[in-house]
Design a protein around this motif. Structure first.
Motif, PDB file in Angstrom:
ATOM      1  N   MET A   1      17.003 -35.962 -10.652  1.00 34.61           N
ATOM      2  CA  MET A   1      16.268 -35.435 -11.795  1.00 34.61           C
ATOM      3  C   MET A   1      15.975 -33.950 -11.602  1.00 34.61           C
ATOM      4  SD  MET A   1      14.779 -35.661 -14.660  1.00 34.61           S
ATOM      5  CE  MET A   1      13.446 -34.941 -15.628  1.00 34.61           C
ATOM      6  N   LYS A   2      15.389 -33.617 -10.428  1.00 33.64           N
ATOM      7  CA  LYS A   2      14.997 -32.237 -10.195  1.00 33.64           C
ATOM      8  C   LYS A   2      16.218 -31.340 -10.008  1.00 33.64           C
ATOM      9  CE  LYS A   2      10.503 -33.589  -8.417  1.00 33.64           C
ATOM     10  NZ  LYS A   2      10.687 -35.020  -8.604  1.00 33.64           N
ATOM     11  N   LYS A   3      17.287 -31.869  -9.403  1.00 34.36           N
ATOM     12  CA  LYS A   3      18.507 -31.075  -9.281  1.00 34.36           C
ATOM     13  C   LYS A   3      19.076 -30.759 -10.659  1.00 34.36           C
ATOM     14  CE  LYS A   3      19.848 -32.649  -4.675  1.00 34.36           C
ATOM     15  NZ  LYS A   3      20.845 -33.352  -3.870  1.00 34.36           N
ATOM     16  N   LEU A   4      18.972 -31.704 -11.572  1.00 38.46           N
ATOM     17  CA  LEU A   4      19.434 -31.469 -12.934  1.00 38.46           C
ATOM     18  C   LEU A   4      18.637 -30.357 -13.591  1.00 38.46           C
ATOM     19  CD1 LEU A   4      20.047 -35.104 -14.222  1.00 38.46           C
ATOM     20  CD2 LEU A   4      21.770 -33.380 -13.689  1.00 38.46           C
ATOM     21  N   ILE A   5      17.333 -30.290 -13.302  1.00 43.90           N
ATOM     22  CA  ILE A   5      16.504 -29.220 -13.852  1.00 43.90           C
ATOM     23  C   ILE A   5      17.012 -27.868 -13.372  1.00 43.90           C
ATOM     24  CG2 ILE A   5      14.191 -28.205 -13.814  1.00 43.90           C
ATOM     25  CD1 ILE A   5      13.107 -31.081 -13.631  1.00 43.90           C
ATOM     26  N   PHE A   6      17.286 -27.755 -12.055  1.00 46.26           N
ATOM     27  CA  PHE A   6      17.808 -26.508 -11.516  1.00 46.26           C
ATOM     28  C   PHE A   6      19.105 -26.120 -12.224  1.00 46.26           C
ATOM     29  CE2 PHE A   6      15.768 -27.827  -7.293  1.00 46.26           C
ATOM     30  CZ  PHE A   6      14.611 -27.123  -7.588  1.00 46.26           C
ATOM     31  N   GLN A   7      20.004 -27.078 -12.341  1.00 48.49           N
ATOM     32  CA  GLN A   7      21.304 -26.802 -12.947  1.00 48.49           C
ATOM     33  C   GLN A   7      21.154 -26.374 -14.395  1.00 48.49           C
ATOM     34  OE1 GLN A   7      23.361 -30.480 -12.260  1.00 48.49           O
ATOM     35  NE2 GLN A   7      23.510 -30.157 -10.053  1.00 48.49           N
ATOM     36  N   PHE A   8      20.219 -26.997 -15.092  1.00 50.27           N
ATOM     37  CA  PHE A   8      20.011 -26.678 -16.499  1.00 50.27           C
ATOM     38  C   PHE A   8      19.533 -25.243 -16.662  1.00 50.27           C
ATOM     39  CE2 PHE A   8      18.121 -27.715 -20.759  1.00 50.27           C
ATOM     40  CZ  PHE A   8      19.329 -28.073 -21.334  1.00 50.27           C
ATOM     41  N   ILE A   9      18.590 -24.840 -15.775  1.00 57.21           N
ATOM     42  CA  ILE A   9      18.083 -23.472 -15.843  1.00 57.21           C
ATOM     43  C   ILE A   9      19.188 -22.472 -15.543  1.00 57.21           C
ATOM     44  CG2 ILE A   9      16.519 -21.825 -14.741  1.00 57.21           C
ATOM     45  CD1 ILE A   9      14.533 -24.120 -14.400  1.00 57.21           C
ATOM     46  N   LEU A  10      20.008 -22.778 -14.539  1.00 58.77           N
ATOM     47  CA  LEU A  10      21.103 -21.882 -14.190  1.00 58.77           C
ATOM     48  C   LEU A  10      22.109 -21.763 -15.334  1.00 58.77           C
ATOM     49  CD1 LEU A  10      21.679 -23.007 -10.508  1.00 58.77           C
ATOM     50  CD2 LEU A  10      20.738 -20.829 -11.275  1.00 58.77           C
ATOM     51  N   LEU A  11      22.458 -22.885 -15.942  1.00 61.45           N
ATOM     52  CA  LEU A  11      23.383 -22.853 -17.073  1.00 61.45           C
ATOM     53  C   LEU A  11      22.803 -22.076 -18.244  1.00 61.45           C
ATOM     54  CD1 LEU A  11      24.748 -26.502 -17.003  1.00 61.45           C
ATOM     55  CD2 LEU A  11      26.062 -24.412 -16.604  1.00 61.45           C
ATOM     56  N   PHE A  12      21.516 -22.208 -18.433  1.00 64.85           N
ATOM     57  CA  PHE A  12      20.869 -21.493 -19.537  1.00 64.85           C
ATOM     58  C   PHE A  12      21.044 -19.991 -19.371  1.00 64.85           C
ATOM     59  CE2 PHE A  12      18.077 -21.349 -23.074  1.00 64.85           C
ATOM     60  CZ  PHE A  12      17.271 -20.238 -22.911  1.00 64.85           C
ATOM     61  N   PHE A  13      20.874 -19.503 -18.138  1.00 60.57           N
ATOM     62  CA  PHE A  13      21.068 -18.087 -17.884  1.00 60.57           C
ATOM     63  C   PHE A  13      22.534 -17.686 -18.032  1.00 60.57           C
ATOM     64  CE2 PHE A  13      16.835 -17.777 -16.462  1.00 60.57           C
ATOM     65  CZ  PHE A  13      16.529 -16.421 -16.428  1.00 60.57           C
ATOM     66  N   ALA A  14      23.410 -18.523 -17.594  1.00 65.03           N
ATOM     67  CA  ALA A  14      24.834 -18.179 -17.602  1.00 65.03           C
ATOM     68  C   ALA A  14      25.371 -17.982 -19.005  1.00 65.03           C
ATOM     69  CB  ALA A  14      25.626 -19.276 -16.890  1.00 65.03           C
ATOM     70  N   PHE A  15      24.823 -18.710 -19.972  1.00 63.83           N
ATOM     71  CA  PHE A  15      25.372 -18.683 -21.315  1.00 63.83           C
ATOM     72  C   PHE A  15      24.475 -17.985 -22.331  1.00 63.83           C
ATOM     73  CE2 PHE A  15      29.084 -21.105 -20.543  1.00 63.83           C
ATOM     74  CZ  PHE A  15      28.785 -21.984 -19.529  1.00 63.83           C
ATOM     75  N   THR A  16      23.428 -17.296 -21.865  1.00 60.46           N
ATOM     76  CA  THR A  16      22.523 -16.610 -22.778  1.00 60.46           C
ATOM     77  C   THR A  16      22.526 -15.118 -22.477  1.00 60.46           C
ATOM     78  OG1 THR A  16      21.147 -18.578 -22.769  1.00 60.46           O
ATOM     79  CG2 THR A  16      20.178 -16.601 -23.701  1.00 60.46           C
ATOM     80  N   SER A  17      22.648 -14.307 -23.495  1.00 57.76           N
ATOM     81  CA  SER A  17      22.648 -12.863 -23.307  1.00 57.76           C
ATOM     82  C   SER A  17      21.265 -12.366 -22.958  1.00 57.76           C
ATOM     83  CB  SER A  17      23.126 -12.167 -24.592  1.00 57.76           C
ATOM     84  OG  SER A  17      22.919 -10.770 -24.488  1.00 57.76           O
ATOM     85  N   PRO A 345       9.078 -34.304 -24.731  1.00 60.69           N
ATOM     86  CA  PRO A 345      10.388 -33.861 -24.225  1.00 60.69           C
ATOM     87  C   PRO A 345      10.609 -32.358 -24.277  1.00 60.69           C
ATOM     88  CG  PRO A 345      10.618 -34.872 -26.401  1.00 60.69           C
ATOM     89  CD  PRO A 345       9.204 -35.132 -25.948  1.00 60.69           C
ATOM     90  N   ASP A 346       9.729 -31.610 -24.920  1.00 57.34           N
ATOM     91  CA  ASP A 346       9.925 -30.164 -25.041  1.00 57.34           C
ATOM     92  C   ASP A 346       9.565 -29.385 -23.782  1.00 57.34           C
ATOM     93  OD1 ASP A 346      11.075 -29.824 -27.475  1.00 57.34           O
ATOM     94  OD2 ASP A 346       9.290 -29.136 -28.527  1.00 57.34           O
ATOM     95  N   MET A 347       9.013 -30.020 -22.762  1.00 60.73           N
ATOM     96  CA  MET A 347       8.508 -29.250 -21.632  1.00 60.73           C
ATOM     97  C   MET A 347       9.588 -28.396 -20.978  1.00 60.73           C
ATOM     98  SD  MET A 347       6.212 -30.276 -18.305  1.00 60.73           S
ATOM     99  CE  MET A 347       7.552 -30.702 -17.211  1.00 60.73           C
ATOM    100  N   MET A 348      10.766 -28.967 -20.721  1.00 59.48           N
ATOM    101  CA  MET A 348      11.800 -28.192 -20.028  1.00 59.48           C
ATOM    102  C   MET A 348      12.357 -27.082 -20.910  1.00 59.48           C
ATOM    103  SD  MET A 348      11.613 -29.055 -17.047  1.00 59.48           S
ATOM    104  CE  MET A 348      12.786 -27.773 -16.642  1.00 59.48           C
ATOM    105  N   ARG A 349      12.333 -27.270 -22.209  1.00 60.14           N
ATOM    106  CA  ARG A 349      12.754 -26.181 -23.094  1.00 60.14           C
ATOM    107  C   ARG A 349      11.790 -24.992 -22.970  1.00 60.14           C
ATOM    108  NH1 ARG A 349      14.202 -27.621 -29.195  1.00 60.14           N
ATOM    109  NH2 ARG A 349      12.464 -29.004 -28.770  1.00 60.14           N
ATOM    110  N   LEU A 350      10.517 -25.286 -22.785  1.00 61.87           N
ATOM    111  CA  LEU A 350       9.537 -24.228 -22.576  1.00 61.87           C
ATOM    112  C   LEU A 350       9.743 -23.543 -21.225  1.00 61.87           C
ATOM    113  CD1 LEU A 350       6.375 -26.036 -23.990  1.00 61.87           C
ATOM    114  CD2 LEU A 350       7.512 -24.038 -24.986  1.00 61.87           C
ATOM    115  N   VAL A 351      10.089 -24.318 -20.204  1.00 55.70           N
ATOM    116  CA  VAL A 351      10.384 -23.725 -18.892  1.00 55.70           C
ATOM    117  C   VAL A 351      11.562 -22.764 -19.006  1.00 55.70           C
ATOM    118  CG1 VAL A 351      11.145 -24.197 -16.535  1.00 55.70           C
ATOM    119  CG2 VAL A 351       9.452 -25.674 -17.604  1.00 55.70           C
ATOM    120  N   GLU A 352      12.598 -23.163 -19.721  1.00 56.81           N
ATOM    121  CA  GLU A 352      13.780 -22.304 -19.898  1.00 56.81           C
ATOM    122  C   GLU A 352      13.416 -21.013 -20.613  1.00 56.81           C
ATOM    123  OE1 GLU A 352      16.033 -25.019 -22.145  1.00 56.81           O
ATOM    124  OE2 GLU A 352      15.984 -26.499 -20.549  1.00 56.81           O
ATOM    125  N   ALA A 353      12.630 -21.119 -21.687  1.00 56.43           N
ATOM    126  CA  ALA A 353      12.242 -19.942 -22.440  1.00 56.43           C
ATOM    127  C   ALA A 353      11.361 -19.015 -21.605  1.00 56.43           C
ATOM    128  CB  ALA A 353      11.517 -20.351 -23.720  1.00 56.43           C
TER     129      ALA A 353
END
Length: 361
Positions: A1-17, A345-353
Motif C-alpha cells: 500500500m505504502k509503496k504504491l503511494i510512493f510510486q503514485f507521487i513519483l508518477l505524478f511528478f513525472a507527468f506534470t509540468s 478517498p481524496d486524501m492522496m489527491r491532496l498529498v499529490e497537490a
C-alpha cells in the motif's frame, strides 16, 4: 500500500509540468475535496513555517459542528514514529541496544528476534489482533500484558524467519512499548508525556482513553458512511469494536494530536532535543534483510530516498473513520500533514497537490 503511494507521487511528478501555477493546484484540490465531502485538516510547511493550512468539513456530522484547524484527531499508525523514538531515547540513555534479543526483556514464545527487527517490521511475529479477536472476552479491556499472555497461551506460529523479509506488524510495536516499560520500569504513556509531548510543547497530544477522548471538546470523531450513505460516528459499526476492547494497548497506535502539534514534532526531529542527528539518520536508513537486500522502512518511518524533493520519510495511519499522513522532505525541511476524519478517498489527491505546490514554494 505504502509503496504504491510512493510510486503514485513519483508518477505524478513525472507527468506534470512544473511550470503550472502550483500553489493554485493545492487550493483547487482542497476546494474539489470540499465539494466532494472531504473532512479534515491540511497543513503544508517549510522550515517550520506554515505555508498553507485549511480545515474543511465537520468535527461532528451528527451535530453539524465545523472542523477547526487545531482540532484533535486519532493518529492511528502515525503513532509508531513516537514509539520508535521512545526506543531510540532508551538506546541513547544506555538502557537497551537495537540488537538486543527481545527475549532479554519480554517473555514471548518466539526466539531469534531483535529490537531492530521489531522497529523495521522484519521480525516475522504473528498478528496479535487475530488471537485476541478469537479468544479474548470482549467485555473486558485488553492491554499489552494481556496480549503477551495470549500470545504465550495460544502461540500462533511465526510468519517467517526473523530478518527474512518485511511485513508490517502491529504486534512488533506492542512489543516495543512493552520493552520500553521493562527497560525503564515506568509506564509507557506517562514516559511518553514526560520525554516527548511535554518537552516539545505538544499540549494537544496524548495517548487518551476512550473516556478521556469523550471529555475533549475539540476531538474530531471518525466517521463512516452507513447503508443510507450518511456519515455517522465510526463507533456505531461492529468493525470498530476492537478500538474499544483493545483500548489499553500501547505502541502501535492511540496517539491523538493536531496538525500544528505534529509540526512541532516534525521540527524537533531536525534538532538534538530528543536524540542526536546521528540517531535520526539511523532511523531514516533502510533495513538489511538476511539475503543482503534492503527493506525501505526505518525506525517508525517509510523511506523514499529519491523523491522529487530529495529524501522523503513518511507514515500513514488508518483507523475506523480516520486517515492520517505525515510526509517529510527532510533535505529541504518541507512537510505535509493531512488528518481526515471521514475516511475519504481524496486524501492522496491532496498529498499529490501539496507535494507539487512544495516544488514551487
Amino acid at each position: 500500500m505504502k509503496k504504491l503511494i510512493f510510486q503514485f507521487i513519483l508518477l505524478f511528478f513525472a507527468f506534470t509540468s512544473l511550470t503550472i501555477a502550483q500553489e493554485k493546484i493545492l487550493v483547487d484540490a482542497v476546494e474539489k475535496a470540499r465539494s466532494e465531502g472531504f473532512s479534515g485538516v491540511i497543513l503544508v510547511a517549510q522550515e517550520g513555517k506554515v505555508l498553507y493550512q485549511e480545515a474543511i468539513g465537520l468535527r461532528s456530522f451528527e451535530n453539524l459542528v465545523a472542523l477547526k484547524k487545531n482540532d484533535i484527531f486519532e493518529m492511528a499508525s502515525v503513532s509508531k514514529q513516537f514509539t520508535a523514538m521512545m526506543i531510540m531515547m532508551c538506546q541513547e540513555k544506555g538502557l537497551l541496544d537495537y540488537d538486543d534479543p527481545v527475549g532479554k526483556y519480554l517473555d514471548i514464545p518466539y526466539r531469534g528476534i531483535t529490537i531492530r527487527q521489531l522497529l523495521t517490521h522484519t521480525s516475522g511475529v504473528p498478528d496479535y489482533q487475530a488471537v485476541m479477536d478469537e479468544h479474548w472476552d470482549k467485555s473486558k479491556l485488553a492491554g499489552n500484558p494481556d496480549i503477551l499472555e495470549y500470545l504465550n497461551r495460544y502461540q500462533p506460529p511465526m510468519l517467517f524467519e526473523p530478518g527474512e523479509k518485511y511485513e508490517y506488524s502491529n504486534t512488533g510495536y506492542v512489543f516495543l512499548a512493552s520493552i520500553v516499560e521493562k527497560a525503564t520500569g515506568r509506564d509507557f504513556v506517562e514516559l511518553m508525556r514526560e520525554w516527548i509531548f511535554q518537552p516539545l510543547g505538544m499540549k494537544n497530544t496524548d495517548i487518551r482513553s476512550p473516556e478521556a477522548k469523550a471529555k475533549v471538546k475539540n476531538f474530531a470523531a471518525g466517521h463512516i458512511k452507513n447503508e443510507a450513505g450518511e456519515y455517522v460516528n465510526a463507533n456505531n459499526f461492529h468493525s470498530s469494536d476492537y478500538t474499544v476492547w483493545l483500548g489499553n494497548r500501547k505502541g502501535p497506535g492511540r496517539v491523538s494530536s493536531t496538525a500544528l502539534d505534529l509540526l512541532l514534532w516534525d521540527q524537533a526531529l531536525y534538532t538534538d532535543q530528543l536524540v542526536s542527528q546521528q540517531t535520526m539518520e539511523l532511523a531514516y536508513s533502510p533495513a538489511k534483510l538476511n539475503d543482503g537486500t534492503r527493506s525501505y522502512y526505518g525506525f517508525g518511518w517509510e523511506l523514499e530516498p529519491k523523491s522529487p524533493l530529495g529524501k522523503m520519510v513518511m507514515h500513514t495511519g488508518d483507523n475506523p473513520g480516520y486517515k492520517t499522513i505525515i510526509v517529510r522532505y527532510i533535505e529541504e525541511n518541507k512537510t505535509i500533514i493531512i488528518l481526515n476524519n471521514n475516511y475519504h478517498p481524496d486524501m492522496m489527491r491532496l498529498v499529490e497537490a501539496a507535494t507539487l505546490s512544495l516544488g514551487k514554494w
